[in-house]
Design a protein around this motif. Structure first.
Motif, PDB file in Angstrom:
ATOM      1  N   UNK A  78      38.235   6.704  12.953  1.00  0.00           N
ATOM      2  CA  UNK A  78      38.767   6.356  14.278  1.00  0.00           C
ATOM      3  C   UNK A  78      39.138   7.575  15.116  1.00  0.00           C
ATOM      4  N   UNK A  79      38.851   8.779  14.663  1.00  0.00           N
ATOM      5  CA  UNK A  79      39.056   9.969  15.487  1.00  0.00           C
ATOM      6  C   UNK A  79      37.703  10.446  15.979  1.00  0.00           C
ATOM      7  N   UNK A  80      37.705  11.429  16.864  1.00  0.00           N
ATOM      8  CA  UNK A  80      36.470  11.915  17.453  1.00  0.00           C
ATOM      9  C   UNK A  80      35.534  12.562  16.452  1.00  0.00           C
ATOM     10  N   UNK A  81      34.279  12.660  16.859  1.00  0.00           N
ATOM     11  CA  UNK A  81      33.255  13.270  16.019  1.00  0.00           C
ATOM     12  C   UNK A  81      33.036  14.712  16.443  1.00  0.00           C
ATOM     13  N   UNK A  82      32.651  15.554  15.476  1.00  0.00           N
ATOM     14  CA  UNK A  82      32.287  16.930  15.761  1.00  0.00           C
ATOM     15  C   UNK A  82      30.811  17.099  15.436  1.00  0.00           C
ATOM     16  N   UNK A  83      30.060  17.704  16.337  1.00  0.00           N
ATOM     17  CA  UNK A  83      28.637  17.902  16.137  1.00  0.00           C
ATOM     18  C   UNK A  83      28.448  19.030  15.129  1.00  0.00           C
ATOM     19  N   UNK A  84      27.740  18.728  14.049  1.00  0.00           N
ATOM     20  CA  UNK A  84      27.425  19.742  13.046  1.00  0.00           C
ATOM     21  C   UNK A  84      26.033  20.310  13.246  1.00  0.00           C
ATOM     22  N   UNK A  85      25.092  19.461  13.630  1.00  0.00           N
ATOM     23  CA  UNK A  85      23.716  19.905  13.799  1.00  0.00           C
ATOM     24  C   UNK A  85      23.041  19.024  14.837  1.00  0.00           C
ATOM     25  N   UNK A  86      22.189  19.651  15.634  1.00  0.00           N
ATOM     26  CA  UNK A  86      21.420  18.909  16.627  1.00  0.00           C
ATOM     27  C   UNK A  86      20.038  19.527  16.697  1.00  0.00           C
ATOM     28  N   UNK A  87      19.035  18.689  16.656  1.00  0.00           N
ATOM     29  CA  UNK A  87      17.660  19.167  16.725  1.00  0.00           C
ATOM     30  C   UNK A  87      16.903  18.378  17.775  1.00  0.00           C
ATOM     31  N   UNK A  88      16.124  19.096  18.560  1.00  0.00           N
ATOM     32  CA  UNK A  88      15.233  18.478  19.529  1.00  0.00           C
ATOM     33  C   UNK A  88      13.837  18.995  19.217  1.00  0.00           C
ATOM     34  N   UNK A  89      12.950  18.083  18.853  1.00  0.00           N
ATOM     35  CA  UNK A  89      11.560  18.442  18.622  1.00  0.00           C
ATOM     36  C   UNK A  89      10.797  18.071  19.883  1.00  0.00           C
ATOM     37  N   UNK A  90      10.204  19.061  20.514  1.00  0.00           N
ATOM     38  CA  UNK A  90       9.476  18.844  21.760  1.00  0.00           C
ATOM     39  C   UNK A  90       7.981  18.959  21.497  1.00  0.00           C
ATOM     40  N   UNK A  91       7.235  17.968  21.952  1.00  0.00           N
ATOM     41  CA  UNK A  91       5.782  17.988  21.864  1.00  0.00           C
ATOM     42  C   UNK A  91       5.264  18.101  23.290  1.00  0.00           C
ATOM     43  N   UNK A  92       4.625  19.223  23.590  1.00  0.00           N
ATOM     44  CA  UNK A  92       4.116  19.478  24.939  1.00  0.00           C
ATOM     45  C   UNK A  92       2.628  19.147  24.991  1.00  0.00           C
ATOM     46  N   UNK A  93       2.223  18.446  26.058  1.00  0.00           N
ATOM     47  CA  UNK A  93       0.834  18.048  26.242  1.00  0.00           C
ATOM     48  C   UNK A  93       0.223  18.796  27.418  1.00  0.00           C
ATOM     49  N   UNK A  94      -1.108  18.982  27.385  1.00  0.00           N
ATOM     50  CA  UNK A  94      -1.807  19.568  28.518  1.00  0.00           C
ATOM     51  C   UNK A  94      -2.242  18.450  29.465  1.00  0.00           C
ATOM     52  N   UNK A  95      -3.054  18.782  30.457  1.00  0.00           N
ATOM     53  CA  UNK A  95      -3.455  17.793  31.467  1.00  0.00           C
ATOM     54  C   UNK A  95      -4.259  16.640  30.866  1.00  0.00           C
ATOM     55  N   UNK A  96      -4.977  16.857  29.786  1.00  0.00           N
ATOM     56  CA  UNK A  96      -5.781  15.815  29.163  1.00  0.00           C
ATOM     57  C   UNK A  96      -5.027  15.037  28.094  1.00  0.00           C
TER      58      UNK A  96
END
Length: 165
Positions: free
Chosen positions: A84-102
């Motif tokens: 019932x208390x706040x959370x602390x962020x231990x780890x965060x990951x963002x996986x980005x997949x970039x595409x070209x025009x096609x």
């Protein structure tokens, strides 16, 4: 049974009940978002189509708002030390997949906490560019200006509404 034995058993049962109750308040690890499978991520190579990426990684957490050329898979691990208390962020990951025009994979990038700021997944508020006023301030402002049609310029289309300003 002797009184001493009954008293000892009662204390032991009481301690057991209290211990069980307190153990429910001990912290927990919480996982939010898309937990990426590293083996699946390794199969995403440049040149794959968007459909193939969907089959391998699944639906992205979000996509880029301009041009729809990037997909983001977001995960966050938090720790709550006491329930019932706040959370602390231990780890965060963002996986980005970039595409070209096609819509073929151009590159895949992995971002962590060190690469950016922590953002809140749960808070569902949109910041506005207007003035942030407290409720009481808004209440008194509403009582002092009579603008039933919200002209915004301080003048009202109702005759006599601007007298006394």
């Amino acid at each position: 049974m002797s009184r001493r034995l009954v008293s000892s058993l009662a204390r032991l049962v009481l301690l057991g009940v209290i211990g069980t109750g307190v153990s429910g308040c001990i912290g927990e690890d919480i996982r939010h978002g898309y937990q990426i499978d590293q083996a699946a991520l390794a199969t995403v190579k440049p040149g794959l189509s968007a459909e193939q990426v969907l089959q391998i990684l699944g639906t992205p957490s979000t996509v880029s708002t301009v041009g729809n050329k990037s997909w983001y898979y977001i995960s966050q691990n938090t720790r709550r030390t006491v329930l019932f208390l706040g959370e602390q962020v231990e780890d965060q990951k963002v996986t980005a997949v970039y595409f070209n025009a096609g819509f073929k994979v151009e590159r895949v990038a992995l971002y962590g906490l060190q690469d950016g700021k922590v953002f809140d997944f749960i808070e569902r508020t949109t910041p506005t560019s207007g003035a942030d006023r407290a409720f009481i301030s808004q209440l008194f402002r509403g009582l002092t200006k009579y603008e039933p049609f919200g002209s915004g310029s301080g003048t009202s289309i109702v005759p006599g509404a601007n007298r006394g300003l």
